[in-house]
Design an enzyme around this catalytic site. Sequence first.
Site, PDB file in Angstrom:
ATOM      1  N   CYS A   1      -7.979  -1.906   7.832  1.00 26.46           N
ATOM      2  CA  CYS A   1      -6.717  -2.028   7.480  1.00 26.46           C
ATOM      3  C   CYS A   1      -6.344  -0.511   7.370  1.00 26.46           C
ATOM      4  O   CYS A   1      -5.083  -0.101   7.529  1.00 26.46           O
ATOM      5  CB  CYS A   1      -6.244  -2.817   6.368  1.00 26.46           C
ATOM      6  SG  CYS A   1      -6.544  -4.571   6.547  1.00 26.46           S
TER       7      CYS A   1
ATOM      8  N   HIS B   1      -1.183  -5.953   1.835  1.00 28.85           N
ATOM      9  CA  HIS B   1      -2.436  -6.599   1.563  1.00 28.85           C
ATOM     10  C   HIS B   1      -1.991  -8.009   1.152  1.00 28.85           C
ATOM     11  O   HIS B   1      -1.486  -7.983   0.131  1.00 28.85           O
ATOM     12  CB  HIS B   1      -3.486  -5.974   0.693  1.00 28.85           C
ATOM     13  CG  HIS B   1      -4.617  -5.260   1.741  1.00 28.85           C
ATOM     14  ND1 HIS B   1      -4.800  -3.775   1.596  1.00 28.85           N
ATOM     15  CD2 HIS B   1      -5.380  -5.883   2.722  1.00 28.85           C
ATOM     16  CE1 HIS B   1      -5.683  -3.537   2.499  1.00 28.85           C
ATOM     17  NE2 HIS B   1      -6.038  -4.721   3.265  1.00 28.85           N
TER      18      HIS B   1
ATOM     19  N   ARG C   1     -18.129  -1.256   4.415  1.00 30.98           N
ATOM     20  CA  ARG C   1     -19.308  -2.091   3.945  1.00 30.98           C
ATOM     21  C   ARG C   1     -19.801  -3.158   4.993  1.00 30.98           C
ATOM     22  O   ARG C   1     -21.004  -3.413   4.791  1.00 30.98           O
ATOM     23  CB  ARG C   1     -18.500  -2.917   2.944  1.00 30.98           C
ATOM     24  CG  ARG C   1     -19.293  -3.691   1.860  1.00 30.98           C
ATOM     25  CD  ARG C   1     -18.803  -4.092   0.671  1.00 30.98           C
ATOM     26  NE  ARG C   1     -17.610  -5.048   1.190  1.00 30.98           N
ATOM     27  CZ  ARG C   1     -17.540  -6.248   1.795  1.00 30.98           C
ATOM     28  NH1 ARG C   1     -18.704  -7.006   1.486  1.00 30.98           N
ATOM     29  NH2 ARG C   1     -16.226  -6.769   2.054  1.00 30.98           N
TER      30      ARG C   1
ATOM     31  N   GLU D   1       0.733  -1.249  -0.047  1.00 26.23           N
ATOM     32  CA  GLU D   1       0.078  -0.026  -0.197  1.00 26.23           C
ATOM     33  C   GLU D   1       0.907   1.349   0.083  1.00 26.23           C
ATOM     34  O   GLU D   1       1.962   1.379   0.718  1.00 26.23           O
ATOM     35  CB  GLU D   1      -0.850   0.005   1.138  1.00 26.23           C
ATOM     36  CG  GLU D   1      -1.866  -1.116   1.164  1.00 26.23           C
ATOM     37  CD  GLU D   1      -2.841  -1.236   0.236  1.00 26.23           C
ATOM     38  OE1 GLU D   1      -3.011  -0.251  -0.401  1.00 26.23           O
ATOM     39  OE2 GLU D   1      -3.570  -2.462  -0.015  1.00 26.23           O
TER      40      GLU D   1
HETATM   41  N1  PCA Z   1      -8.463  -7.063   6.033  1.00 24.59           N
HETATM   42  C1  PCA Z   1      -9.393  -6.018   6.186  1.00 24.59           C
HETATM   43  C2  PCA Z   1      -9.491  -5.670   7.749  1.00 24.59           C
HETATM   44  C3  PCA Z   1      -8.748  -6.830   8.316  1.00 24.59           C
HETATM   45  C4  PCA Z   1      -7.965  -7.544   7.472  1.00 24.59           C
HETATM   46  O1  PCA Z   1      -7.578  -8.501   7.201  1.00 24.59           O
HETATM   47  C5  PCA Z   1      -9.163  -4.673   5.418  1.00 24.59           C
HETATM   48  O2  PCA Z   1      -8.562  -4.823   4.335  1.00 24.59           O
HETATM   49  O3  PCA Z   1      -9.488  -3.525   5.887  1.00 24.59           O
END
Ligand code: PCA
Length: 204
Positions: free
Chosen positions: A141, A165, A88, A78
């Site tokens: 996140c 991610h 959501r 990111e």
């Molecule tokens: N993914 C979510 C929150 C926890 C996770 O592992 C997100 O992308 O916000």
Amino acid sequence: MKILVTAFDAFGDDSVNSSSEALDALFVPEETASIVKLKLPTVFGKSEMLLTDAIKEHKPDAVLCVGQASGRAAITIERVAINIMDARIADNEGFKPVDVPIEADAPAAYFSTVPIKAMVKAISEAGIPAEVSNTAGTYVCNRLLYGALHYIAVNSLPIRAGFIHVPCIPKQIEGMDKKPPAMEPELIVRALEIAVRVTVTGGA
Ligand code: PCA
């Protein structure tokens, strides 16, 4: 160099979180970096509080947060966190903010301070699909990355922070009619090891 690496617990319809499984398996040789592992709940405020508590306790040189992004096929590094919560689905404590700023009177966004391009390059060179992502979403996140970067900025701390991610793992999509992409857990773990190494060696 000490690196705090975090992952999240399962949320939504999932019974596991691929980030958490990868964190369990992550091993980094002491000569590369000393890592501190932290599991966080998928809860807006609490995850950020636990992270800042861990920063105070362990005083890491860098923080690498990891989360699951269902639907993504690659490891995504990111670039930015934005000052908004727009959920959501409810978090694991039933909180579902819509269009709510994370911090009042704070910047609209913070850029990640880890070497995102160098991470993508090194992970890709290991044969693992990786990309820069320009949105960490508007859920927990994004909130965690924003919270970490804001805390580091307002306290002028010499700590780099970033967010990775990772895709779902195959066992999460078994039996689904419309299967989202998944990645073998060994590849996710390897990508995280590389991300830790690149955080130590630096780059752009
Ligand atoms: N993914 C979510 C929150 C926890 C996770 O592992 C997100 O992308 O916000």
